[in-house]
Design a protein around this motif. Structure first.
Motif, PDB file in Angstrom:
ATOM      1  N   HIS A 104      30.070 -23.623  34.227  1.00 41.24           N
ATOM      2  CA  HIS A 104      29.517 -23.281  35.316  1.00 41.24           C
ATOM      3  C   HIS A 104      27.873 -23.753  35.491  1.00 41.24           C
ATOM      4  CE1 HIS A 104      33.087 -21.813  37.556  1.00 41.24           C
ATOM      5  NE2 HIS A 104      33.473 -21.337  36.025  1.00 41.24           N
ATOM      6  N   ASP A 105      27.463 -24.126  34.379  1.00 36.66           N
ATOM      7  CA  ASP A 105      26.185 -24.555  34.317  1.00 36.66           C
ATOM      8  C   ASP A 105      25.202 -23.435  34.571  1.00 36.66           C
ATOM      9  OD1 ASP A 105      24.190 -26.387  33.551  1.00 36.66           O
ATOM     10  OD2 ASP A 105      23.834 -27.431  35.597  1.00 36.66           O
ATOM     11  N   LEU A 106      25.407 -22.315  34.011  1.00 35.18           N
ATOM     12  CA  LEU A 106      24.436 -21.027  33.949  1.00 35.18           C
ATOM     13  C   LEU A 106      23.524 -20.795  32.813  1.00 35.18           C
ATOM     14  CD1 LEU A 106      27.570 -18.563  34.845  1.00 35.18           C
ATOM     15  CD2 LEU A 106      25.959 -19.987  36.423  1.00 35.18           C
ATOM     16  N   PHE A 107      22.561 -19.829  32.917  1.00 39.03           N
ATOM     17  CA  PHE A 107      21.922 -19.242  32.055  1.00 39.03           C
ATOM     18  C   PHE A 107      22.549 -18.228  31.288  1.00 39.03           C
ATOM     19  CE2 PHE A 107      18.515 -21.576  34.385  1.00 39.03           C
ATOM     20  CZ  PHE A 107      17.818 -22.411  33.315  1.00 39.03           C
ATOM     21  N   LEU A 108      22.336 -18.087  30.037  1.00 41.59           N
ATOM     22  CA  LEU A 108      22.913 -16.998  29.482  1.00 41.59           C
ATOM     23  C   LEU A 108      21.802 -16.089  28.937  1.00 41.59           C
ATOM     24  CD1 LEU A 108      25.366 -15.105  28.199  1.00 41.59           C
ATOM     25  CD2 LEU A 108      25.353 -16.717  26.075  1.00 41.59           C
ATOM     26  N   ILE A 109      21.453 -14.992  29.331  1.00 43.34           N
ATOM     27  CA  ILE A 109      20.142 -14.378  28.981  1.00 43.34           C
ATOM     28  C   ILE A 109      20.713 -13.089  28.104  1.00 43.34           C
ATOM     29  CG2 ILE A 109      18.236 -13.037  29.918  1.00 43.34           C
ATOM     30  CD1 ILE A 109      18.742 -14.349  32.632  1.00 43.34           C
ATOM     31  N   SER A 110      20.087 -12.931  26.881  1.00 43.61           N
ATOM     32  CA  SER A 110      20.578 -12.142  25.931  1.00 43.61           C
ATOM     33  C   SER A 110      19.460 -11.097  25.406  1.00 43.61           C
ATOM     34  CB  SER A 110      21.267 -12.805  24.816  1.00 43.61           C
ATOM     35  OG  SER A 110      21.671 -11.653  23.967  1.00 43.61           O
ATOM     36  N   ASP A 111      19.611  -9.787  25.979  1.00 44.20           N
ATOM     37  CA  ASP A 111      18.501  -8.941  25.494  1.00 44.20           C
ATOM     38  C   ASP A 111      19.067  -8.302  23.940  1.00 44.20           C
ATOM     39  OD1 ASP A 111      17.085  -6.462  24.949  1.00 44.20           O
ATOM     40  OD2 ASP A 111      17.511  -5.768  27.088  1.00 44.20           O
ATOM     41  N   GLU A 112      18.256  -8.569  23.107  1.00 44.15           N
ATOM     42  CA  GLU A 112      18.702  -8.343  21.613  1.00 44.15           C
ATOM     43  C   GLU A 112      17.817  -7.509  21.016  1.00 44.15           C
ATOM     44  OE1 GLU A 112      19.633 -12.159  19.858  1.00 44.15           O
ATOM     45  OE2 GLU A 112      20.941 -12.901  21.559  1.00 44.15           O
ATOM     46  N   VAL A 113      16.988  -6.665  21.775  1.00 42.01           N
ATOM     47  CA  VAL A 113      16.024  -5.687  21.156  1.00 42.01           C
ATOM     48  C   VAL A 113      16.272  -4.795  20.048  1.00 42.01           C
ATOM     49  CG1 VAL A 113      14.701  -6.139  23.077  1.00 42.01           C
ATOM     50  CG2 VAL A 113      15.999  -4.065  22.950  1.00 42.01           C
ATOM     51  N   TYR A 114      18.061  -4.582  19.912  1.00 45.84           N
ATOM     52  CA  TYR A 114      18.188  -3.776  18.848  1.00 45.84           C
ATOM     53  C   TYR A 114      19.038  -4.550  17.796  1.00 45.84           C
ATOM     54  CZ  TYR A 114      17.558  -0.415  22.661  1.00 45.84           C
ATOM     55  OH  TYR A 114      16.853   0.345  23.581  1.00 45.84           O
ATOM     56  N   ARG A 115      18.516  -5.700  17.574  1.00 45.81           N
ATOM     57  CA  ARG A 115      19.289  -6.645  16.539  1.00 45.81           C
ATOM     58  C   ARG A 115      19.452  -6.024  15.153  1.00 45.81           C
ATOM     59  NH1 ARG A 115      15.535 -10.235  16.874  1.00 45.81           N
ATOM     60  NH2 ARG A 115      16.547 -11.336  18.451  1.00 45.81           N
ATOM     61  N   GLU A 116      18.131  -5.496  14.910  1.00 44.86           N
ATOM     62  CA  GLU A 116      17.975  -5.077  13.409  1.00 44.86           C
ATOM     63  C   GLU A 116      19.283  -3.609  13.149  1.00 44.86           C
ATOM     64  OE1 GLU A 116      15.545  -6.632  14.319  1.00 44.86           O
ATOM     65  OE2 GLU A 116      14.940  -7.410  12.530  1.00 44.86           O
TER      66      GLU A 116
ATOM     67  N   THR B 211      20.368 -21.021  26.712  1.00 51.01           N
ATOM     68  CA  THR B 211      20.262 -19.638  26.232  1.00 51.01           C
ATOM     69  C   THR B 211      18.580 -19.246  26.445  1.00 51.01           C
ATOM     70  OG1 THR B 211      20.658 -20.690  24.303  1.00 51.01           O
ATOM     71  CG2 THR B 211      22.195 -19.537  25.070  1.00 51.01           C
ATOM     72  N   VAL B 212      18.660 -17.840  26.493  1.00 50.32           N
ATOM     73  CA  VAL B 212      17.422 -17.203  26.654  1.00 50.32           C
ATOM     74  C   VAL B 212      17.464 -15.838  25.731  1.00 50.32           C
ATOM     75  CG1 VAL B 212      15.238 -16.496  27.798  1.00 50.32           C
ATOM     76  CG2 VAL B 212      16.883 -17.701  28.824  1.00 50.32           C
ATOM     77  N   LEU B 213      16.588 -15.528  24.774  1.00 49.84           N
ATOM     78  CA  LEU B 213      16.539 -14.495  24.137  1.00 49.84           C
ATOM     79  C   LEU B 213      15.327 -13.732  24.475  1.00 49.84           C
ATOM     80  CD1 LEU B 213      16.887 -12.748  21.480  1.00 49.84           C
ATOM     81  CD2 LEU B 213      16.071 -14.299  20.257  1.00 49.84           C
ATOM     82  N   ILE B 214      15.743 -12.301  24.875  1.00 50.64           N
ATOM     83  CA  ILE B 214      14.752 -11.444  25.237  1.00 50.64           C
ATOM     84  C   ILE B 214      14.547 -10.470  23.906  1.00 50.64           C
ATOM     85  CG2 ILE B 214      14.190  -9.364  26.908  1.00 50.64           C
ATOM     86  CD1 ILE B 214      14.262 -12.184  28.046  1.00 50.64           C
ATOM     87  N   ASP B 215      13.348 -10.074  23.460  1.00 54.07           N
ATOM     88  CA  ASP B 215      13.090  -9.369  22.245  1.00 54.07           C
ATOM     89  C   ASP B 215      11.878  -8.575  22.588  1.00 54.07           C
ATOM     90  OD1 ASP B 215      13.557  -8.752  19.688  1.00 54.07           O
ATOM     91  OD2 ASP B 215      13.469 -10.748  18.862  1.00 54.07           O
ATOM     92  N   SER B 216      11.830  -7.428  21.500  1.00 53.63           N
ATOM     93  CA  SER B 216      10.676  -6.650  21.550  1.00 53.63           C
ATOM     94  C   SER B 216      10.388  -6.136  20.343  1.00 53.63           C
ATOM     95  CB  SER B 216      11.042  -5.565  22.663  1.00 53.63           C
ATOM     96  OG  SER B 216      10.178  -4.439  22.288  1.00 53.63           O
ATOM     97  N   VAL B 217       9.209  -5.666  19.984  1.00 52.88           N
ATOM     98  CA  VAL B 217       8.838  -4.748  18.811  1.00 52.88           C
ATOM     99  C   VAL B 217       9.189  -3.388  18.854  1.00 52.88           C
ATOM    100  CG1 VAL B 217       6.992  -6.518  18.199  1.00 52.88           C
ATOM    101  CG2 VAL B 217       6.439  -4.248  19.096  1.00 52.88           C
ATOM    102  N   SER B 218       9.375  -3.023  20.020  1.00 54.78           N
ATOM    103  CA  SER B 218       9.313  -1.573  20.686  1.00 54.78           C
ATOM    104  C   SER B 218      10.466  -0.867  19.528  1.00 54.78           C
ATOM    105  CB  SER B 218       9.928  -1.593  21.955  1.00 54.78           C
ATOM    106  OG  SER B 218       8.911  -1.765  22.840  1.00 54.78           O
TER     107      SER B 218
ATOM    108  N   ALA C  26      23.113 -16.812  36.423  1.00 56.07           N
ATOM    109  CA  ALA C  26      23.234 -16.424  35.075  1.00 56.07           C
ATOM    110  C   ALA C  26      24.005 -15.235  34.598  1.00 56.07           C
ATOM    111  CB  ALA C  26      21.492 -16.105  34.805  1.00 56.07           C
ATOM    112  N   ILE C  27      24.225 -15.164  33.467  1.00 54.25           N
ATOM    113  CA  ILE C  27      24.709 -13.803  32.767  1.00 54.25           C
ATOM    114  C   ILE C  27      23.964 -13.481  32.017  1.00 54.25           C
ATOM    115  CG2 ILE C  27      26.638 -13.030  31.350  1.00 54.25           C
ATOM    116  CD1 ILE C  27      28.352 -15.491  32.417  1.00 54.25           C
ATOM    117  N   LEU C  28      23.941 -11.919  32.125  1.00 55.22           N
ATOM    118  CA  LEU C  28      22.668 -11.318  31.222  1.00 55.22           C
ATOM    119  C   LEU C  28      23.571 -10.274  30.566  1.00 55.22           C
ATOM    120  CD1 LEU C  28      20.182  -9.816  30.522  1.00 55.22           C
ATOM    121  CD2 LEU C  28      20.108  -8.745  32.816  1.00 55.22           C
ATOM    122  N   ILE C  29      23.315 -10.313  29.201  1.00 50.13           N
ATOM    123  CA  ILE C  29      24.017  -9.394  28.298  1.00 50.13           C
ATOM    124  C   ILE C  29      23.164  -8.549  27.364  1.00 50.13           C
ATOM    125  CG2 ILE C  29      26.303 -10.622  28.192  1.00 50.13           C
ATOM    126  CD1 ILE C  29      25.169 -11.611  25.288  1.00 50.13           C
ATOM    127  N   CYS C  30      23.358  -7.359  26.881  1.00 51.74           N
ATOM    128  CA  CYS C  30      22.435  -6.614  25.778  1.00 51.74           C
ATOM    129  C   CYS C  30      23.320  -6.532  24.693  1.00 51.74           C
ATOM    130  CB  CYS C  30      22.093  -5.323  26.402  1.00 51.74           C
ATOM    131  SG  CYS C  30      21.044  -4.239  25.604  1.00 51.74           S
TER     132      CYS C  30
END
Lengths: 411, 411
Positions: free
Chosen positions: B195-207, B228-235, B166-170
Motif C-alpha cells: 500500500h506504499d505506506l511509511f512504517l514508523i518504528s519507535d525503538e527507544v527500548y531496543r537494549e 522505514t523510519v526509526l525513532i530513537d532516544s537516549v532517555s 503510515a503504520i506506527l509501532i513501538c
C-alpha cells in the motif's frame, strides 16, 4: 515510494541555506568569510551558569516537571517582578527554547487556516512554525524610512477577518532592532481588545536596549491579561543558545493549561539547560552592563560605517543586535552570492542574510540585507571595507537617490 | 476573552493526571505511595555521560548544527552499524528527545486528516502528538490473551483507506513489553510495500530485551529503505531522560531533508544533552548487562507476584520495562483512585496507570492497568502485597474465570 506531506513540502528552507555552499567554496579557495549572517553571539555565557553545569550533582539526568522545575519558575517570577511584570510561577511554562514556547502558543490559539498579523520584516523562522501549524501569515509592512516603527493601526484594521486570531510582534525586533514605544503598544492594545485577539510578543532581546531606552513588555499593559502572551528565552540574554530553554508567560489560565497539555506530551524541557538557566538568574548586573556597552560600540561602528557608504541606508537600531540595511543593488540575493563567489578585499569577504527571507510580501526587501553585529569591532570594520569595496565594482549596482530618513537618528 | 484553538481543546490530558491530586492527598494523610505509574528509571546515568557534563569545556553554550553535532552523528552511525543497521551520519537527525523525532516524522509524512494505523494499547503520548498534528488514529487492538503480539495482518488490511499514510509501532512496546518477531515484521513489510505506506518504528527500548530474545529494527528489513523510519532516544537507554536527546533515522533522503526543515526552524537540539549523549556511546557493555539483569529480576518478581493474585492476568514481557495487567475490577480508573483514597497496607498504597489511556478504541482495557517496573524489588514486592490485599476488599471487585493464556509464558 510513499509521499511526503503537503505541510512538509511547504516548510520553508532557511533563507541563508542556499548561500552555505558558496561560503564553503569561498573558504576552500582560501578567503576569510566574515559571518554577518548568524545570530549566535560570541559573548561568554555567565560564569554562574557554566559553573552550575560543571557542578551538576545528581547521578540520574531525570525528567523535570513538564512545566519545568518549580524552583526555576519561582526564580523566574522574581526576575519578571523586578521588571514590573507581575506574574507568579503558575503563569510560566518552561519550554525547549523560545521556539517551542511560540509553537505551543500558536497551536493553543490557532487552527489550520487561521490568520495571524505580523509586522514585516520578521524573524524568518516564524514562517517555519506557522507553515508547520498551517497558519496563514498576514504581513503588514513596516518601512525602512520610518526605522521599522509600527505601521499605522488603520493598516492592521484592513487585514482583520473572522479568521484573524492574533497579532505577533518581536520587541525589540529581530531583524529590525526596533524597540516599540508605549504609544505603539497602546495602539496594539486597543485593536486587540476591539477584535478580541491574542497579542503574542517575542521579547527574547529584552535586555538589549540602548541609548537609555526602556523595554516595555506586553504583560505590563493594563486590562490585557487575557489577551497577552510573552515568548522568552535564555538564548541571547545569557549567550546560551544551546541550552534550549525558553518560556511562555501568560496570565490567561485557560491558555496556559492548554499549552501544558502540549508540554505534557513531550514530557519535559531539558534538565541541564534548566540547571544552567536557574543559576543564570544570579548573573551580576555588571555582566549585562559590559555586554550592552560592547553591543553599543559594535552598533555604532557598524551603523556609522554603513551609512557612510554611498547609496547605503541603515536606520540605527535601539535594541537587539541586528539591523536591516538597504543597498544600491539590483537584488540582495544575487549580491550576497556574488560576494562569496567573486569578491574579496585583503582576501576577506562577507556572508550576509538577504532580507527577502524576512518579508512575507513577495518582492519587498529585495535590496535589503540583515546584519547581526555579534562580531568584534575589528571584524565589523573589515566587513564595512569589504562592503564598500564590493559596491564599487558589483556589476548589478543601481543608482539610488540616497536620502537619510528624516524621522530616525542615523549618523 | 479570545478563544482557545480547536486543536488545543482536543489535546488529551495525561491519563494519570487526574490521579495526581489523590496521590498528593494520600501522602498528606501519611501514606507511602509506591509509584508504579512512572517511566523515569531509577537506574544511574553512566559515569562517562555524567563526567562529560561536569567536564563541559566551552565558555559559550552555543547552538549545535540543526541536525545535531556531526561528530555525535558519526558516533551514532557506528553504534547502529554494530547492531546491523547500515546507516551513516547523513541518515541521522538528532532531535529534542524521541518526542520531537516522532513529531517531525509525523509532520513530514502526514497532513491534517490523514490516518495512521497503530496497534493498541500504545504509548499514551502518541495521542498528544497526533492530536496536535490533526492526524487520525486507526487503532487495531492486540489482545492480552496473545501477550499483545501483532494482530493478524488481515485486520490491518481492513483499516486501510486512501488517507492511510503510515503504520506506527513501538518495539519493544510501551506499555506492553512485547517484542516483535521477524515473522511479524515481515508481515508488516508486505503490507507497507503493498500500500506504499511509511512504517514508523519507535525503538527507544531496543537494549531492554530479555530471555535471550534479540531486537530487530525495521531498518534491518531489506528492500524497505524508502518506507522505514526509526525513532530513537537516549532517555531510557542511558537513564538520561532529562537530556532531551533523540534521533530520527531513515535512508529515505527526501524524508530526512523534509524533517531537516522542521529542525532548522527550531535551530538546534540541546547542546549539553548531546555532549552527554556522545560520551554515553562509550558506556561499557557491563553497564547494560547489569541493568538488564536488574530489570529481569524485577520483571520476574513482579509478573510472578501478579499472576499469583486471584483473578489477575499478566503476560510476561520480553522487552522494555512495562507490563499490562488485567484485574478483576469493574473499572481500573475507579480502582486506581480508590487505592489512593481508601486503601493502604502497612501504611502503603500504590499508584497505577489505568490502561484505558493507552487504548484508542473506547471501552477497551477498562479492567487493565499499566505497571512500570522501574522500582527495586523490595518496593515491587510491597506493591504486590498492596494489590493483593486491595483486591480482597475492593467493593467493585468482579469475578473472573481466570485463565492463563495458553500461548504465552506466564509463571
Amino acid at each position: 515510494m510513499p509521499k511526503i506531506s503537503v505541510r512538509g513540502l511547504r516548510m520553508p528552507e532557511s533563507p541563508i541555506r542556499k548561500l552555505v555552499p558558496f561560503a564553503e567554496n569561498a573558504k576552500k579557495r582560501g578567503a576569510e568569510v566574515i559571518h554577518l549572517n548568524i545570530g549566535q553571539p560570541d559573548i561568554k555565557t555567565p560564569d554562574v551558569a557554566l559553573k552550575a553545569i560543571r557542578n551538576f550533582k545528581p547521578d540520574v539526568v531525570a525528567y523535570s516537571h513538564s512545566a519545568g522545575d518549580k524552583s526555576y519558575r519561582e526564580g523566574l517570577a522574581k526576575y519578571y517582578q523586578k521588571l514590573g511584570i507581575h506574574v507568579d510561577h503558575t503563569n510560566i511554562l518552561i519550554t525547549t527554547g523560545g521556539s517551542e514556547a511560540l509553537m505551543m502558543t500558536l497551536n493553543s490559539v490557532m487552527d489550520e487556516g487561521d490568520e495571524v498579523i505580523i509586522p514585516e520584516p520578521f524573524y524568518a523562522n516564524y514562517n517555519g512554525f506557522l507553515a508547520s501549524a498551517g497558519i496563514i501569515v498576514k504581513p503588514i509592512t513596516s518601512s525602512i524610512e520610518s526605522g521599522f516603527s509600527l505601521p499605522p493601526i488603520s493598516e492592521f484594521e484592513k487585514l482583520i477577518t473572522p479568521k484573524t486570531k492574533a497579532i505577533l510582534i518581536c520587541n525589540p525586533g529581530n531583524p529590525t532592532g526596533y524597540l516599540y514605544t508605549q504609544d505603539e503598544l497602546n495602539s496594539l492594545k486597543e485593536i486587540v481588545l476591539k477584535h478580541d485577539l491574542f497579542l503574542i510578543s517575542d521579547e527574547v532581546y529584552r535586555e538589549f536596549t540602548y541609548d537609555g531606552k526602556k523595554h516595555i513588555s506586553v504583560l505590563e499593559l493594563e486590562d490585557l491579561d487575557q489577551n497577552t502572551v510573552l515568548i522568552d528565552s535564555v538564548s541571547k540574554r545569557y549567550s546560551m543558545c544551546g541550552a534550549r530553554v525558553g518560556f511562555m508567560v501568560t496570565k490567561n489560565r485557560e491558555l496556559l493549561d492548554t499549552a501544558l497539555k502540549f508540554a505534557q506530551a513531550r514530557l519535559s524541557p531539558p534538565t541541564i539547560g534548566q540547571v544552567a538557566g536557574e543559576a543564570a538568574l544570579n548573573t551580576p548586573d555588571s555582566y549585562f552592563s559590559e555586554v550592552i556597552e560592547e553591543y553599543v560600540e559594535r552598533r555604532n561602528v557598524l551603523i556609522e560605517g554603513l551609512n557612510k557608504i554611498d547609496g547605503v541606508i541603515c536606520p540605527k537600531p535601539t535594541g537587539a543586535f541586528y539591523c536591516i540595511a538597504q543597498l544600491p543593488v539590483d537584488d540582495a540575493d544575487k549580491f550576497a552570492q556574488w560576494l562569496l563567489e567573486e569578491y574579496s578585499w585583503n582576501n576577506k569577504t562577507i556572508m550576509v542574510a538577504p532580507a527577502q527571507g524576512f518579508y512575507s510580501t513577495p518582492e519587498i526587501g529585495k535590496q535589503q540585507i540583515r546584519i547581526a553585529y555579534v562580531l568584534n569591532t575589528t571584524d565589523l570594520k573589515d566587513a564595512i571595507k569589504v562592503l564598500d569595496g564590493a559596491l564599487k565594482v558589483y556589476p548589478g549596482k543601481v543608482n539610488t537617490n540616497k536620502k537619510t530618513p528624516h524621522n530616525i537618528n542615523t549618523y
